[in-house]
Write a protein that holds these residues in place. Structure first.
Motif, PDB file in Angstrom:
ATOM      1  N   VAL A 298      -2.442   2.547   1.130  1.00 39.85           N
ATOM      2  CA  VAL A 298      -1.478   2.808   2.211  1.00 39.85           C
ATOM      3  C   VAL A 298      -1.942   2.233   3.540  1.00 39.85           C
ATOM      4  O   VAL A 298      -1.304   2.443   4.576  1.00 39.85           O
ATOM      5  CB  VAL A 298      -1.209   4.329   2.353  1.00 39.85           C
ATOM      6  CG1 VAL A 298      -0.608   4.882   1.079  1.00 39.85           C
ATOM      7  CG2 VAL A 298      -2.477   5.094   2.740  1.00 39.85           C
ATOM      8  N   GLU A 300      -4.725   2.841   5.366  1.00 41.34           N
ATOM      9  CA  GLU A 300      -5.291   3.803   6.312  1.00 41.34           C
ATOM     10  C   GLU A 300      -6.802   3.875   6.138  1.00 41.34           C
ATOM     11  O   GLU A 300      -7.327   3.669   5.041  1.00 41.34           O
ATOM     12  CB  GLU A 300      -4.696   5.195   6.077  1.00 41.34           C
ATOM     13  CG  GLU A 300      -3.204   5.288   6.325  1.00 41.34           C
ATOM     14  CD  GLU A 300      -2.869   5.556   7.783  1.00 41.34           C
ATOM     15  OE1 GLU A 300      -3.812   5.749   8.581  1.00 41.34           O
ATOM     16  OE2 GLU A 300      -1.672   5.579   8.113  1.00 41.34           O
ATOM     17  N   TRP A 314      -1.804  15.087   5.335  1.00 45.47           N
ATOM     18  CA  TRP A 314      -1.435  14.235   4.205  1.00 45.47           C
ATOM     19  C   TRP A 314      -0.558  14.983   3.207  1.00 45.47           C
ATOM     20  O   TRP A 314       0.302  14.376   2.555  1.00 45.47           O
ATOM     21  CB  TRP A 314      -2.687  13.664   3.538  1.00 45.47           C
ATOM     22  CG  TRP A 314      -3.216  12.481   4.286  1.00 45.47           C
ATOM     23  CD1 TRP A 314      -4.278  12.440   5.140  1.00 45.47           C
ATOM     24  CD2 TRP A 314      -2.659  11.165   4.277  1.00 45.47           C
ATOM     25  NE1 TRP A 314      -4.421  11.175   5.659  1.00 45.47           N
ATOM     26  CE2 TRP A 314      -3.448  10.375   5.148  1.00 45.47           C
ATOM     27  CE3 TRP A 314      -1.580  10.575   3.627  1.00 45.47           C
ATOM     28  CZ2 TRP A 314      -3.185   9.029   5.372  1.00 45.47           C
ATOM     29  CZ3 TRP A 314      -1.312   9.228   3.852  1.00 45.47           C
ATOM     30  CH2 TRP A 314      -2.112   8.470   4.713  1.00 45.47           C
ATOM     31  N   PHE A 326       3.866   6.024  -2.426  1.00 41.37           N
ATOM     32  CA  PHE A 326       3.238   6.597  -1.235  1.00 41.37           C
ATOM     33  C   PHE A 326       2.986   8.087  -1.432  1.00 41.37           C
ATOM     34  O   PHE A 326       1.945   8.616  -1.029  1.00 41.37           O
ATOM     35  CB  PHE A 326       4.115   6.376  -0.003  1.00 41.37           C
ATOM     36  CG  PHE A 326       3.485   6.869   1.274  1.00 41.37           C
ATOM     37  CD1 PHE A 326       2.693   6.027   2.035  1.00 41.37           C
ATOM     38  CD2 PHE A 326       3.669   8.180   1.698  1.00 41.37           C
ATOM     39  CE1 PHE A 326       2.087   6.482   3.206  1.00 41.37           C
ATOM     40  CE2 PHE A 326       3.070   8.646   2.863  1.00 41.37           C
ATOM     41  CZ  PHE A 326       2.279   7.793   3.622  1.00 41.37           C
ATOM     42  N   ALA A 329      -0.095   8.557  -3.514  1.00 36.81           N
ATOM     43  CA  ALA A 329      -1.284   8.235  -2.728  1.00 36.81           C
ATOM     44  C   ALA A 329      -1.591   9.353  -1.736  1.00 36.81           C
ATOM     45  O   ALA A 329      -2.748   9.757  -1.570  1.00 36.81           O
ATOM     46  CB  ALA A 329      -1.081   6.910  -1.996  1.00 36.81           C
ATOM     47  N   ALA A 330      -0.557   9.870  -1.085  1.00 36.86           N
ATOM     48  CA  ALA A 330      -0.759  10.932  -0.097  1.00 36.86           C
ATOM     49  C   ALA A 330      -1.318  12.192  -0.746  1.00 36.86           C
ATOM     50  O   ALA A 330      -2.178  12.879  -0.168  1.00 36.86           O
ATOM     51  CB  ALA A 330       0.552  11.232   0.620  1.00 36.86           C
TER      52      ALA A 330
END
Length: 343
Positions: A298, A300, A314, A326, A329-330
Motif C-alpha cells: 500500500v 506506506e 489501520w 487494500f 493489507a490493512a
C-alpha cells in the motif's frame, strides 16, 4: 537479516514431509523461490562506466552483512548498440548508468524495469553536475543519483594508500596546477613525483585532487582517514548504495509476503496435516513479515510511535476500504501493530 528464518522453515518442510510428502515438497519449492539469490544487473550504453559502477556496488555489498552472501551482481551488455539486440534486463534490481545527456534508450530501460536505480556516473567530469542530475531525472522520470565512480572504486580498494606527497606539497602548489592532469604532473618537483601524481589522478580524478588540495591547504594536520571520508562523501557512493540496498530489502519483503501467502494456501489445501504451519503463521516472525509486505503493497512506511493507535487506525481503514486488496493489507497491518504492542 530481519524477516522469516529460512532454517526454521526448512525444518518445518522436513517435518511436514514425514506426514505428507507432497506438502513438504510444496513448502520447499516456495522456500526456494523466496530465498533464491537476488540478481542485480548493471546496465547502460557504451562507455558510460558500467564496469566501474558494478565494481563499486559489488565491493560494498560483499562487505554488508546479509547482502554479500545472497546477491549476484552482473554487468549486462550495452544497450542501444547499432545492429545489435538490446540485452534482456530481467534482474530483480537494475542499476542503470547514465553519463551526460539522457538518450531515448535510457528512458526505455528505466520505464520497462520494475525496480531500478538510475546513476549518473562520471559526475566529476561535468561542469554542472547538479543541473545535469535535475534534467536527467526530469527526462527519465525517476531520481538520478550522481556518482564519482572512479573515486568510489579506488576507495573500496584502499587507494590511495597515503596522501603524504600531497600533504607536503599542497600549500605551495600553484592554483593552475590543479586544472588538468598534465599541469598537475608537470608541476611536480621531479619525474618520480610526477609519476605518483599521475597515479593519484587515476585513482581520484582531478576533482578528487582539487578537494584534497583545498582541504590540506585549510588544515595541513588533517589525517588520512578524514581525507578518505571526505572523498567518500563527495563521491556520492553512500546514496547509491543505500538506494540499491532499499531495493534489495524491498525484493526480500515482497518474496516473504508471497511465501507466507503460499503457506496459508497450503494450510487450506492440506487441513489434516498443516497444524505446524498454522502455528508458524501465528508467530511474531510471520505476523510481522506479513505486515511488512502489506505496508509495501500500500506504499506506506512502518510507524515507530504508538503501535496500538496505529493498529486502531489501520483497523478503521480496513473497515472503510472499498478495495478488497487494500482491505486485506490493512487487516494484516493492524494485526502486526497489535503484535508489536503486545510484545
Amino acid at each position: 537479516m530481519n524477516g522469516v528464518d529460512q532454517g526454521r522453515l526448512r525444518r518445518l518442510a522436513s517435518e511436514s514431509s514425514v506426514r505428507d510428502a507432497h506438502l513438504g515438497r510444496e513448502i520447499d519449492l516456495a522456500l526456494d523461490r523466496c530465498f533464491a539469490r537476488i540478481r542485480v544487473q548493471v546496465s547502460g550504453r557504451v562507455g558510460v562506466g558500467k564496469s566501474t559502477v558494478r565494481a563499486v556496488v559489488e565491493a560494498a555489498l560483499s562487505e554488508s552483512v546479509g547482502f554479500g552472501d545472497a546477491v549476484d551482481i552482473t554487468e549486462a551488455a550495452a544497450v542501444d548498440v547499432p545492429r545489435s539486440p538490446d540485452p534482456i534486463l530481467d534482474g530483480d534490481v537494475v542499476v542503470h548508468v547514465l553519463a551526460g545527456g539522457v538518450q531515448a534508450a535510457d528512458v526505455e530501460v528505466l520505464s520497462s524495469v520494475a525496480t531500478a536505480v538510475a546513476v549518473l556516473a562520471k559526475a566529476d567530469t561535468l561542469d554542472d553536475a547538479s543541473d545535469t542530475v535535475a534534467r536527467s531525472a526530469a527526462t527519465v522520470g525517476v531520481p538520478v543519483l550522481p556518482l564519482m565512480a572512479t573515486v568510489a572504486r579506488s576507495l573500496s580498494r584502499g587507494e590511495p594508500s597515503s596522501f603524504a606527497d600531497l600533504r607536503r606539497e599542497a600549500a605551495s602548489l600553484p592554483d593552475d596546477a590543479v586544472l588538468t592532469p598534465d599541469r598537475f604532473a608537470l608541476a611536480a618537483p621531479d619525474a618520480e613525483s610526477g609519476r605518483r601524481r599521475r597515479v593519484l589522478v587515476d585513482q581520484v580524478e582531478m576533482a578528487g585532487v582539487r578537494l584534497l588540495v583545498g582541504k590540506l591547504r585549510a588544515d595541513p594536520t588533517v589525517d588520512d582517514a578524514t581525507l578518505r571520508l571526505m572523498l567518500a562523501d563527495a563521491s556520492g557512493v553512500r546514496p547509491v548504495l543505500d538506494a540499491v540496498g532499499r531495493c534489495i530489502d524491498g525484493i526480500r519483503t515482497d518474496r516473504e509476503g508471497r511465501l507466507l501467502h503460499r503457506l496459508t494456501e497450503l494450510c487450506a489445501e492440506h487441513p489434516r496435516v498443516s497444524e505446524e504451519i498454522e502455528r508458524y503463521l501465528a508467530t511474531d516472525e510471520a505476523v510481522l513479515a506479513v505486515m511488512g509486505s502489506a505496508l509495501r503493497a500500500v506504499g506506506e512506511a512502518r510507524e515507530h510511535g504508538q503501535p496500538l493507535a496505529a493498529a486502531v487506525e489501520w483497523h478503521r481503514r480496513a473497515r472503510s476500504a472499498s478495495n478488497p486488496d487494500f482491505c486485506r493489507a490493512a487487516v494484516a497491518i493492524s494485526r502486526g501493530y497489535l503484535r508489536v504492542h503486545a510484545s
